[in-house]
Design a protein around this motif. Structure first.
Motif, PDB file in Angstrom:
ATOM      1  N   PRO A 194      -1.998 -12.183  44.075  1.00 36.21           N
ATOM      2  CA  PRO A 194      -1.324 -13.079  43.121  1.00 36.21           C
ATOM      3  C   PRO A 194      -0.303 -13.988  43.791  1.00 36.21           C
ATOM      4  O   PRO A 194      -0.104 -15.128  43.353  1.00 36.21           O
ATOM      5  CB  PRO A 194      -0.653 -12.114  42.126  1.00 36.21           C
ATOM      6  N   ARG A 232      -4.004  -9.988  35.339  1.00 34.55           N
ATOM      7  CA  ARG A 232      -3.552 -11.195  34.632  1.00 34.55           C
ATOM      8  C   ARG A 232      -2.049 -11.106  34.339  1.00 34.55           C
ATOM      9  O   ARG A 232      -1.298 -12.065  34.556  1.00 34.55           O
ATOM     10  CB  ARG A 232      -4.335 -11.371  33.324  1.00 34.55           C
ATOM     11  N   LEU A 259      -0.087 -11.604  37.565  1.00 34.43           N
ATOM     12  CA  LEU A 259       0.011 -12.992  37.998  1.00 34.43           C
ATOM     13  C   LEU A 259       1.000 -13.771  37.133  1.00 34.43           C
ATOM     14  O   LEU A 259       1.837 -14.531  37.641  1.00 34.43           O
ATOM     15  CB  LEU A 259      -1.366 -13.654  37.946  1.00 34.43           C
ATOM     16  N   LEU A 260       0.928 -13.592  35.816  1.00 38.02           N
ATOM     17  CA  LEU A 260       1.820 -14.319  34.918  1.00 38.02           C
ATOM     18  C   LEU A 260       3.281 -13.909  35.123  1.00 38.02           C
ATOM     19  O   LEU A 260       4.173 -14.758  35.106  1.00 38.02           O
ATOM     20  CB  LEU A 260       1.403 -14.085  33.462  1.00 38.02           C
ATOM     21  N   ALA A 282       0.456 -20.220  37.803  1.00 41.53           N
ATOM     22  CA  ALA A 282      -0.196 -19.005  37.304  1.00 41.53           C
ATOM     23  C   ALA A 282      -1.198 -19.341  36.208  1.00 41.53           C
ATOM     24  O   ALA A 282      -2.339 -18.849  36.214  1.00 41.53           O
ATOM     25  CB  ALA A 282       0.855 -18.033  36.776  1.00 41.53           C
ATOM     26  N   ASN A 283      -0.794 -20.180  35.274  1.00 44.44           N
ATOM     27  CA  ASN A 283      -1.704 -20.564  34.179  1.00 44.44           C
ATOM     28  C   ASN A 283      -2.903 -21.352  34.692  1.00 44.44           C
ATOM     29  O   ASN A 283      -4.025 -21.173  34.218  1.00 44.44           O
ATOM     30  CB  ASN A 283      -0.947 -21.379  33.134  1.00 44.44           C
ATOM     31  N   LEU A 343      -5.372 -18.906  36.307  1.00 46.53           N
ATOM     32  CA  LEU A 343      -6.127 -18.145  35.306  1.00 46.53           C
ATOM     33  C   LEU A 343      -7.149 -19.018  34.587  1.00 46.53           C
ATOM     34  O   LEU A 343      -8.252 -18.556  34.253  1.00 46.53           O
ATOM     35  CB  LEU A 343      -5.169 -17.509  34.295  1.00 46.53           C
ATOM     36  N   LYS A 344      -6.808 -20.260  34.348  1.00 45.27           N
ATOM     37  CA  LYS A 344      -7.761 -21.183  33.715  1.00 45.27           C
ATOM     38  C   LYS A 344      -8.988 -21.374  34.613  1.00 45.27           C
ATOM     39  O   LYS A 344     -10.133 -21.348  34.157  1.00 45.27           O
ATOM     40  CB  LYS A 344      -7.093 -22.519  33.433  1.00 45.27           C
ATOM     41  N   TYR A 400     -10.011 -19.280  36.905  1.00 45.36           N
ATOM     42  CA  TYR A 400     -10.714 -17.995  36.932  1.00 45.36           C
ATOM     43  C   TYR A 400     -11.596 -17.827  35.692  1.00 45.36           C
ATOM     44  O   TYR A 400     -12.762 -17.434  35.786  1.00 45.36           O
ATOM     45  CB  TYR A 400      -9.694 -16.860  37.012  1.00 45.36           C
ATOM     46  N   ASP A 401     -11.045 -18.113  34.519  1.00 46.14           N
ATOM     47  CA  ASP A 401     -11.806 -17.953  33.274  1.00 46.14           C
ATOM     48  C   ASP A 401     -13.015 -18.882  33.230  1.00 46.14           C
ATOM     49  O   ASP A 401     -14.060 -18.530  32.672  1.00 46.14           O
ATOM     50  CB  ASP A 401     -10.894 -18.199  32.069  1.00 46.14           C
ATOM     51  N   ASP A 408     -14.593  -8.663  32.433  1.00 44.20           N
ATOM     52  CA  ASP A 408     -14.739 -10.113  32.349  1.00 44.20           C
ATOM     53  C   ASP A 408     -16.184 -10.551  32.123  1.00 44.20           C
ATOM     54  O   ASP A 408     -16.460 -11.381  31.254  1.00 44.20           O
ATOM     55  CB  ASP A 408     -14.200 -10.765  33.631  1.00 44.20           C
ATOM     56  N   VAL A 426      -6.902 -12.551  41.079  1.00 42.29           N
ATOM     57  CA  VAL A 426      -7.840 -13.628  40.754  1.00 42.29           C
ATOM     58  C   VAL A 426      -8.670 -14.020  41.967  1.00 42.29           C
ATOM     59  O   VAL A 426      -9.855 -14.350  41.836  1.00 42.29           O
ATOM     60  CB  VAL A 426      -7.120 -14.870  40.186  1.00 42.29           C
TER      61      VAL A 426
END
Length: 316
Positions: free
Chosen positions: A70, A154, A157-158, A170-171, A174-175, A177-178, A223, A301
């Protein structure tokens, strides 16, 4: 935002007395858009153990042992990296960690002192037991994330993004990654379908199965939504990332695919046992050995993205 608005209002006041009518009627938003953001400042945050920790505004020398995934996802390179005996490291991160010296996994106080950090993040409360926190905090501001946070990559990381003033990074991570999760699901849909997947680790002639909530298990089952095999569904919840499992139990494994991290590669042992050879996925040639330098044993991630790449590569 308050700083931006204040800057905008101040600019508008000055403009009202010195500019022509056409300029003074320009939208205030223009000033706000061009204003310089307020610099980050030191702040005090409460960690999982109730410590009030003074966090530097822009720490330059960070230790976050076993949290390098992270940390790197946030764009921060640590001053030292996690290791066991200085030789075992997180191999999948070594491109980003090139040249970073190692520190023992148990974070010896003298090693922390030698690294001269200006901030340190520790994962679980157990890492600072028996007075260790007091010793660390005398050397460097130390923030303990806590096991509730570190159990979810998650959340980890946040939280680290919040601490280090890098929530946007961080956001964004994750975006990204998703989106990869969505793309990977689409690639696997036709091939995998309802087939079951098992993830095993062989080390020191013993098998371990991922508990399904962490590391590659969280990626595959959480996931990507891949189906668990029967043995994983009946195993009791375990706090450890990997739970030992006997060959006799593995003989009942109904997985269609097995992903095996083989740390015993080249050694005679369990892979020669008749019980192993009679596992259906083994007999059908659906065992895929993952490199021990891969990310399947780790959380984050970066690790998760590598796991998804591996699954797509070997199955397709």
């Amino acid at each position: 935002m308050a700083a931006l608005l204040a800057t905008a209002c101040g600019s508008d006041k000055d403009a009202a007395g010195t500019t022509t009518p056409s300029t003074s009627t320009a939208p205030a938003a223009t000033a706000a858009a061009t204003a310089t953001p307020a610099p980050a400042v030191d702040k005090v945050l409460k960690d999982s153990m109730g410590h009030d920790v003074k966090v530097p505004a822009n720490p330059k020398a960070v230790i976050a042992s076993y949290l390098e995934d992270p940390l790197l996802a946030l764009g921060v390179k640590p001053v030292v990296q996690w290791s066991v005996k200085g030789t075992t490291v997180q191999e999948y991160l070594q491109t980003q960690l090139a040249g970073v010296p190692t520190i023992g996994y148990d974070l010896p106080v003298e090693s922390v002192l030698k690294a001269a950090p200006d901030f340190m993040i520790v994962g679980n409360e157990s890492a600072v037991e028996k007075g260790l926190y007091d010793q660390y905090s005398k050397v460097v501001p130390t923030f303990v994330l806590g096991s509730e946070v570190t159990a979810d990559f998650r959340k980890t990381l946040l939280k680290m993004g919040e601490i280090l003033n890098k929530s946007d990074a961080a956001n964004a991570a994750l975006k990204k990654y998703d989106q990869k999760v969505t793309d990977t699901k689409a690639k696997l849909a036709a091939t995998v379908g309802d087939k079951k997947v098992a993830i095993l680790w062989l080390t020191n002639k013993s098998f371990f199965v991922v508990n399904g909530k962490v590391a590659s298990g969280a990626v595959a089952y959480g996931d990507l939504g891949l189906k668990m095999p029967n043995i994983l569904a009946v195993l009791p919840d375990a706090k450890a990332n990997w739970t030992p499992i006997s060959l006799e139990k593995l003989a009942q494994l109904d997985a269609d695919y097995i992903f095996l991290v083989n740390s015993d590669k080249g050694q005679a042992g369990n892979l020669e046992d008749p019980l192993w050879k009679n596992v259906p996925a083994v007999k059908s040639g659906k065992v895929f050995e993952m490199d021990t330098k891969s990310s399947w044993l780790y959380n984050g991630v970066i690790a998760g993205e590598r796991v998804m790449d591996d699954i797509v590569k070997v199955i397709k």
